[in-house]
Write a protein that holds these residues in place. Structure first.
Motif, PDB file in Angstrom:
ATOM      1  N   ARG A  39      -6.078  10.355  -3.064  1.00 44.67           N
ATOM      2  CA  ARG A  39      -5.968   9.132  -2.284  1.00 44.67           C
ATOM      3  C   ARG A  39      -4.932   9.270  -1.168  1.00 44.67           C
ATOM      4  NH1 ARG A  39      -4.402   4.624  -6.375  1.00 44.67           N
ATOM      5  NH2 ARG A  39      -3.030   6.340  -7.047  1.00 44.67           N
ATOM      6  N   THR A  40      -5.208   8.663  -0.045  1.00 41.69           N
ATOM      7  CA  THR A  40      -4.268   8.638   1.073  1.00 41.69           C
ATOM      8  C   THR A  40      -3.155   7.639   0.774  1.00 41.69           C
ATOM      9  OG1 THR A  40      -6.026   9.169   2.643  1.00 41.69           O
ATOM     10  CG2 THR A  40      -4.003   8.171   3.535  1.00 41.69           C
ATOM     11  N   PRO A  41      -1.893   8.059   0.859  1.00 37.93           N
ATOM     12  CA  PRO A  41      -0.806   7.096   0.633  1.00 37.93           C
ATOM     13  C   PRO A  41      -0.710   6.093   1.776  1.00 37.93           C
ATOM     14  CG  PRO A  41      -0.020   9.384   0.508  1.00 37.93           C
ATOM     15  CD  PRO A  41      -1.392   9.421   1.104  1.00 37.93           C
ATOM     16  N   VAL A  42      -0.339   4.875   1.442  1.00 39.12           N
ATOM     17  CA  VAL A  42      -0.010   3.857   2.431  1.00 39.12           C
ATOM     18  C   VAL A  42       1.376   3.320   2.088  1.00 39.12           C
ATOM     19  CG1 VAL A  42      -0.616   1.674   3.533  1.00 39.12           C
ATOM     20  CG2 VAL A  42      -2.415   3.180   2.699  1.00 39.12           C
ATOM     21  N   VAL A  43       2.283   3.393   3.045  1.00 40.00           N
ATOM     22  CA  VAL A  43       3.634   2.863   2.863  1.00 40.00           C
ATOM     23  C   VAL A  43       3.752   1.581   3.688  1.00 40.00           C
ATOM     24  CG1 VAL A  43       6.106   3.271   3.147  1.00 40.00           C
ATOM     25  CG2 VAL A  43       4.594   5.165   2.478  1.00 40.00           C
ATOM     26  N   PHE A  44       4.014   0.468   3.011  1.00 37.21           N
ATOM     27  CA  PHE A  44       4.194  -0.820   3.667  1.00 37.21           C
ATOM     28  C   PHE A  44       5.679  -1.052   3.932  1.00 37.21           C
ATOM     29  CE2 PHE A  44       0.114  -1.271   1.546  1.00 37.21           C
ATOM     30  CZ  PHE A  44      -0.645  -1.955   2.478  1.00 37.21           C
ATOM     31  N   ILE A  45       5.992  -1.497   5.151  1.00 36.85           N
ATOM     32  CA  ILE A  45       7.386  -1.695   5.562  1.00 36.85           C
ATOM     33  C   ILE A  45       7.540  -3.134   6.056  1.00 36.85           C
ATOM     34  CG2 ILE A  45       9.279  -0.837   6.972  1.00 36.85           C
ATOM     35  CD1 ILE A  45       7.647   1.733   7.417  1.00 36.85           C
ATOM     36  N   HIS A  46       8.313  -3.921   5.346  1.00 40.15           N
ATOM     37  CA  HIS A  46       8.483  -5.316   5.755  1.00 40.15           C
ATOM     38  C   HIS A  46       9.586  -5.431   6.803  1.00 40.15           C
ATOM     39  CE1 HIS A  46      12.287  -6.074   3.624  1.00 40.15           C
ATOM     40  NE2 HIS A  46      11.817  -5.348   2.635  1.00 40.15           N
ATOM     41  N   GLY A  47       9.692  -6.617   7.378  1.00 35.81           N
ATOM     42  CA  GLY A  47      10.714  -6.878   8.375  1.00 35.81           C
ATOM     43  C   GLY A  47      11.813  -7.761   7.836  1.00 35.81           C
ATOM     44  N   LEU A  48      12.579  -8.338   8.741  1.00 34.95           N
ATOM     45  CA  LEU A  48      13.670  -9.214   8.338  1.00 34.95           C
ATOM     46  C   LEU A  48      13.151 -10.458   7.639  1.00 34.95           C
ATOM     47  CD1 LEU A  48      15.917  -9.121  11.542  1.00 34.95           C
ATOM     48  CD2 LEU A  48      16.152  -7.739   9.469  1.00 34.95           C
ATOM     49  N   TRP A  49      13.918 -10.890   6.645  1.00 36.25           N
ATOM     50  CA  TRP A  49      13.764 -12.164   5.938  1.00 36.25           C
ATOM     51  C   TRP A  49      12.607 -12.222   4.953  1.00 36.25           C
ATOM     52  CZ3 TRP A  49      14.623 -13.221  11.473  1.00 36.25           C
ATOM     53  CH2 TRP A  49      15.998 -13.360  11.747  1.00 36.25           C
ATOM     54  N   LEU A  50      11.838 -11.176   4.816  1.00 38.18           N
ATOM     55  CA  LEU A  50      10.801 -11.147   3.785  1.00 38.18           C
ATOM     56  C   LEU A  50      11.121 -10.070   2.765  1.00 38.18           C
ATOM     57  CD1 LEU A  50       7.472 -11.551   5.810  1.00 38.18           C
ATOM     58  CD2 LEU A  50       8.793 -13.311   4.613  1.00 38.18           C
ATOM     59  N   HIS A  51      10.858 -10.373   1.505  1.00 39.38           N
ATOM     60  CA  HIS A  51      11.063  -9.401   0.432  1.00 39.38           C
ATOM     61  C   HIS A  51       9.857  -8.469   0.338  1.00 39.38           C
ATOM     62  CE1 HIS A  51      11.469  -8.000  -3.796  1.00 39.38           C
ATOM     63  NE2 HIS A  51      12.758  -8.047  -3.504  1.00 39.38           N
ATOM     64  N   ALA A  52      10.077  -7.270  -0.164  1.00 41.46           N
ATOM     65  CA  ALA A  52       8.991  -6.295  -0.287  1.00 41.46           C
ATOM     66  C   ALA A  52       7.831  -6.818  -1.124  1.00 41.46           C
ATOM     67  CB  ALA A  52       9.521  -4.991  -0.882  1.00 41.46           C
ATOM     68  N   SER A  53       8.102  -7.720  -2.065  1.00 45.12           N
ATOM     69  CA  SER A  53       7.048  -8.258  -2.925  1.00 45.12           C
ATOM     70  C   SER A  53       6.032  -9.085  -2.142  1.00 45.12           C
ATOM     71  CB  SER A  53       7.652  -9.103  -4.047  1.00 45.12           C
ATOM     72  OG  SER A  53       8.378 -10.204  -3.514  1.00 45.12           O
ATOM     73  N   SER A  54       6.370  -9.480  -0.916  1.00 41.62           N
ATOM     74  CA  SER A  54       5.421 -10.241  -0.106  1.00 41.62           C
ATOM     75  C   SER A  54       4.194  -9.416   0.263  1.00 41.62           C
ATOM     76  CB  SER A  54       6.106 -10.754   1.162  1.00 41.62           C
ATOM     77  OG  SER A  54       6.527  -9.681   2.000  1.00 41.62           O
ATOM     78  N   TRP A  55       4.279  -8.094   0.110  1.00 45.84           N
ATOM     79  CA  TRP A  55       3.146  -7.212   0.409  1.00 45.84           C
ATOM     80  C   TRP A  55       2.146  -7.112  -0.743  1.00 45.84           C
ATOM     81  CZ3 TRP A  55       1.988  -5.994   5.107  1.00 45.84           C
ATOM     82  CH2 TRP A  55       2.945  -5.610   6.056  1.00 45.84           C
ATOM     83  N   GLN A  56       2.387  -7.746  -1.885  1.00 46.13           N
ATOM     84  CA  GLN A  56       1.548  -7.487  -3.065  1.00 46.13           C
ATOM     85  C   GLN A  56       0.046  -7.686  -2.809  1.00 46.13           C
ATOM     86  OE1 GLN A  56       2.665  -6.090  -6.031  1.00 46.13           O
ATOM     87  NE2 GLN A  56       0.448  -5.814  -6.172  1.00 46.13           N
ATOM     88  N   PRO A  57      -0.390  -8.754  -2.143  1.00 42.98           N
ATOM     89  CA  PRO A  57      -1.837  -8.875  -1.881  1.00 42.98           C
ATOM     90  C   PRO A  57      -2.385  -7.703  -1.062  1.00 42.98           C
ATOM     91  CG  PRO A  57      -0.761 -10.986  -1.556  1.00 42.98           C
ATOM     92  CD  PRO A  57       0.333  -9.969  -1.696  1.00 42.98           C
ATOM     93  N   TRP A  58      -1.599  -7.209  -0.112  1.00 41.35           N
ATOM     94  CA  TRP A  58      -2.018  -6.052   0.676  1.00 41.35           C
ATOM     95  C   TRP A  58      -2.096  -4.796  -0.196  1.00 41.35           C
ATOM     96  CZ3 TRP A  58      -2.396  -5.477   6.261  1.00 41.35           C
ATOM     97  CH2 TRP A  58      -2.230  -6.672   6.974  1.00 41.35           C
ATOM     98  N   LEU A  59      -1.143  -4.649  -1.119  1.00 40.83           N
ATOM     99  CA  LEU A  59      -1.181  -3.507  -2.029  1.00 40.83           C
ATOM    100  C   LEU A  59      -2.465  -3.516  -2.848  1.00 40.83           C
ATOM    101  CD1 LEU A  59       2.499  -3.617  -3.362  1.00 40.83           C
ATOM    102  CD2 LEU A  59       1.544  -1.870  -1.876  1.00 40.83           C
ATOM    103  N   ASP A  60      -2.816  -4.684  -3.349  1.00 39.49           N
ATOM    104  CA  ASP A  60      -4.038  -4.792  -4.163  1.00 39.49           C
ATOM    105  C   ASP A  60      -5.273  -4.461  -3.328  1.00 39.49           C
ATOM    106  OD1 ASP A  60      -2.388  -5.619  -6.217  1.00 39.49           O
ATOM    107  OD2 ASP A  60      -2.787  -7.763  -5.901  1.00 39.49           O
ATOM    108  N   LEU A  61      -5.321  -4.964  -2.095  1.00 43.10           N
ATOM    109  CA  LEU A  61      -6.470  -4.691  -1.239  1.00 43.10           C
ATOM    110  C   LEU A  61      -6.527  -3.222  -0.837  1.00 43.10           C
ATOM    111  CD1 LEU A  61      -8.908  -5.855   0.261  1.00 43.10           C
ATOM    112  CD2 LEU A  61      -7.397  -6.290   2.209  1.00 43.10           C
ATOM    113  N   ALA A  62      -5.384  -2.629  -0.554  1.00 44.04           N
ATOM    114  CA  ALA A  62      -5.349  -1.209  -0.199  1.00 44.04           C
ATOM    115  C   ALA A  62      -5.879  -0.353  -1.353  1.00 44.04           C
ATOM    116  CB  ALA A  62      -3.933  -0.784   0.166  1.00 44.04           C
ATOM    117  N   ALA A  63      -5.504  -0.710  -2.576  1.00 44.24           N
ATOM    118  CA  ALA A  63      -6.006   0.028  -3.735  1.00 44.24           C
ATOM    119  C   ALA A  63      -7.515  -0.127  -3.859  1.00 44.24           C
ATOM    120  CB  ALA A  63      -5.305  -0.464  -5.002  1.00 44.24           C
TER     121      ALA A  63
END
Length: 274
Positions: free
Chosen positions: A5-29
């Protein structure tokens, strides 16, 4: 057997926690990728803990965050796709320009060195940090009203307040100062190798109602890539604000990103490294 599988690294910006990416993580999988969403240096594992310990992230700048993600990337067995939002989008561009990624999607990316437009909405959105020079050394939080202007202006106030309650954390003020004064320094952490002809494809995404990174800023960044023959494309989403990666419309943005990657020949399953 190695993971194809191709890795995808999600990088958030200011004021958001990394957990805000969870829906994207699920869709990427679901698309066959191997996704991860590491936090910034010093970031706690949960929103609640991050709010209790703002001093843990105070003082980190763009170079610190870029080096942090570069170390994560170098530990992977193959170059990843990078998907970044806001300052995460700036950092994704820096890492792509340095040859550390296969492709990148920069969503409402913070302004890079060379972007000279400064819309009034952007000034107002950045004032909670830039209004006090001491914030360069501090971690700063947004109130619900400040978040509603900078992130949630295209949403109902109810949805904006819900997103603020779920995902916002204190963030270092230093990156905003570095980006704001990038054009006044010969060298700047906000500089990106826009002329790199050997880098992978880049998609810049703009929410055209964004106050924090107005559409004019993203369009100006897109023009800076004009001297490079490497693939650079711009996608604009009408009536979307800075919250477009976490609000009710996030699936439209995410699906466009993954479809664009597929058109560049970058898919979840990749046997070329097996």
């Amino acid at each position: 057997m190695s993971d194809s599988r191709t890795p995808v690294v999600f990088i958030h910006g200011l004021w958001l926690h990394a957990s805000s990416w969870q829906p994207w993580l699920d869709l990427a999988a679901e698309h066959g990728y191997a996704p991860v969403a590491p936090g910034w240096p010093g970031e706690a594992a949960t929103v609640e803990e991050a709010r209790r310990r703002p001093e843990a992230v105070a003082g980190f700048g763009i170079d610190d965050v870029t080096a942090h993600y570069a170390g994560i990337i170098r530990a992977l067995d193959r170059p990843p796709v990078l998907i970044g939002h806001s300052f995460g989008g700036l950092i994704a561009q820096k890492l792509l320009g340095e040859g550390l990624a296969r492709a990148a999607v920069a969503i409402d990316p913070a302004q890079i060195k060379g972007v000279k437009v400064l819309p009034p909405a952007q000034l107002r959105a950045g004032f909670p940090v830039l209004g006090n020079p001491a914030n360069r050394r501090r971690a700063v939080s947004l109130t619900p009203a400040q978040f509603a202007y900078g992130f949630g202006n295209a949403l109902s106030r109810e949805e904006s307040d819900d997103l603020h309650a779920r995902f916002t954390v204190p963030s270092p003020g230093r990156p905003l100062f570095e980006a704001a004064f990038a054009n006044f320094r010969r060298t700047s952490p906000a500089a990106v190798a826009t002329g790199n002809a050997e880098r992978g494809p880049l998609l810049l995404v703009s929410g055209q109602a964004d106050h924090t990174v107005p559409d004019a800023v993203t369009r100006s960044a897109y023009k800076l890539y004009g001297d490079s023959p490497a693939v650079t494309e711009l996608k604009q989403f009408p009536d979307r604000g800075h919250s477009l990666v976490i609000d009710h419309g996030w699936p439209v943005v995410a699906e466009h990103a993954f479809q664009w990657l597929a058109r560049q020949g970058v898919r979840g399953q990749d046997t070329s490294y097996a």
